[in-house]
Design a protein around this motif. Structure first.
Motif, short mmCIF file in Angstrom:
data_model
loop_
_atom_site.label_atom_id
_atom_site.label_comp_id
_atom_site.label_asym_id
_atom_site.label_seq_id
_atom_site.Cartn_x
_atom_site.Cartn_y
_atom_site.Cartn_z
N UNK A 1 46.21 30.87 -1.81
CA UNK A 1 47.39 31.15 -2.66
C UNK A 1 48.59 31.94 -1.81
N UNK A 2 48.22 32.91 -1.04
CA UNK A 2 49.31 33.48 -0.20
C UNK A 2 50.14 32.46 0.83
N UNK B 1 55.64 22.02 -1.87
CA UNK B 1 54.46 21.92 -0.98
C UNK B 1 53.32 21.29 -1.31
N UNK B 2 52.58 20.73 -0.52
CA UNK B 2 51.20 20.18 -0.93
C UNK B 2 50.02 21.08 -0.35
N UNK B 3 49.12 21.27 -0.95
CA UNK B 3 47.94 21.87 -0.43
C UNK B 3 46.96 21.08 -0.30
N UNK C 1 54.84 30.17 -11.95
CA UNK C 1 53.48 30.00 -11.70
C UNK C 1 52.56 30.70 -10.41
N UNK C 2 53.23 30.31 -9.46
CA UNK C 2 52.59 30.69 -8.06
C UNK C 2 52.85 32.23 -8.03
N UNK D 1 40.26 31.15 -6.46
CA UNK D 1 41.48 30.66 -6.75
C UNK D 1 41.43 29.59 -7.83
N UNK D 2 40.36 28.83 -7.82
CA UNK D 2 40.40 27.86 -8.99
C UNK D 2 40.03 28.31 -10.16
#
Length: 173
Positions: A8-9, A19-21, A69-70, A101-102
């Motif tokens: 997340x950071x 961005x794509x993670x 949201x982020x 995170x999930x």
């Protein structure tokens, strides 16, 4: 590393608006350009778990990094970290995936439709009143091992799979 805080950071630190993670156990088979296009309309693009459609999987996601949201997701992750530290310092057991995170992402998104019964739900709903997300086809963007088997059995066009997501992808048989 305090669970999955670095994910997340890292997204919060992205120098890009879009961005794509991708988890490290993924394989990209073709262009993901359409995920960047999706972010013109949505704050988040994410897939459901194949085995449980009520869970969104954070292994592959597209996100507008300036979305509230982020920031809220990060705040909740840090809150969970502080909870774990307090619990541990009081001699209680703490699960090794804290903060997860999930789980935090799913709880945040579920909070959008819950009754406004407490300050946490109110914060989610107030902060994310304009938040829009799209659930992507996991067969294409986050194909897990069981789903790949189902795709093969059903005759799904395997060349449509853009991202495979499971361990040992690189292992030679």
């Amino acid at each position: 590393d305090w669970g999955f805080l670095p994910k997340v950071e890292g997204l919060k630190s992205s120098p890009y608006k879009k961005s794509i993670f991708l988890d490290c156990d993924t394989q990209v088979n073709s262009s993901l350009e359409e995920l960047f296009q999706l972010l013109n309309e949505y704050d988040l693009g994410i897939c459901q778990e194949f085995s449980n459609k009520h869970i969104l999987n954070t292994g592959v996601l597209a996100i507008n990094t300036d979305s509230p949201f982020l920031s809220l997701w990060s705040k909740r992750m840090h809150g969970r970290k502080n909870w774990a530290i307090q619990r541990h310092s009081n001699g209680h057991r703490v699960p090794n995936k804290i903060p997860d995170d999930q789980a935090e992402l799913n709880e945040t998104i579920r909070g959008l439709t819950k009754p406004r019964i407490n300050k946490h739900i109110k914060e989610i709903q107030d902060t994310l009143k304009d938040f829009k997300y799209k659930v992507l086809d996991s067969r294409i963007y986050n194909c897990r091992v069981q789903e790949l088997k189902a795709c093969k059995e059903s005759g799904f066009a395997l060349d449509e799979i853009k991202v495979l997501h499971f361990r040992n992808l690189w292992r030679k048989k």
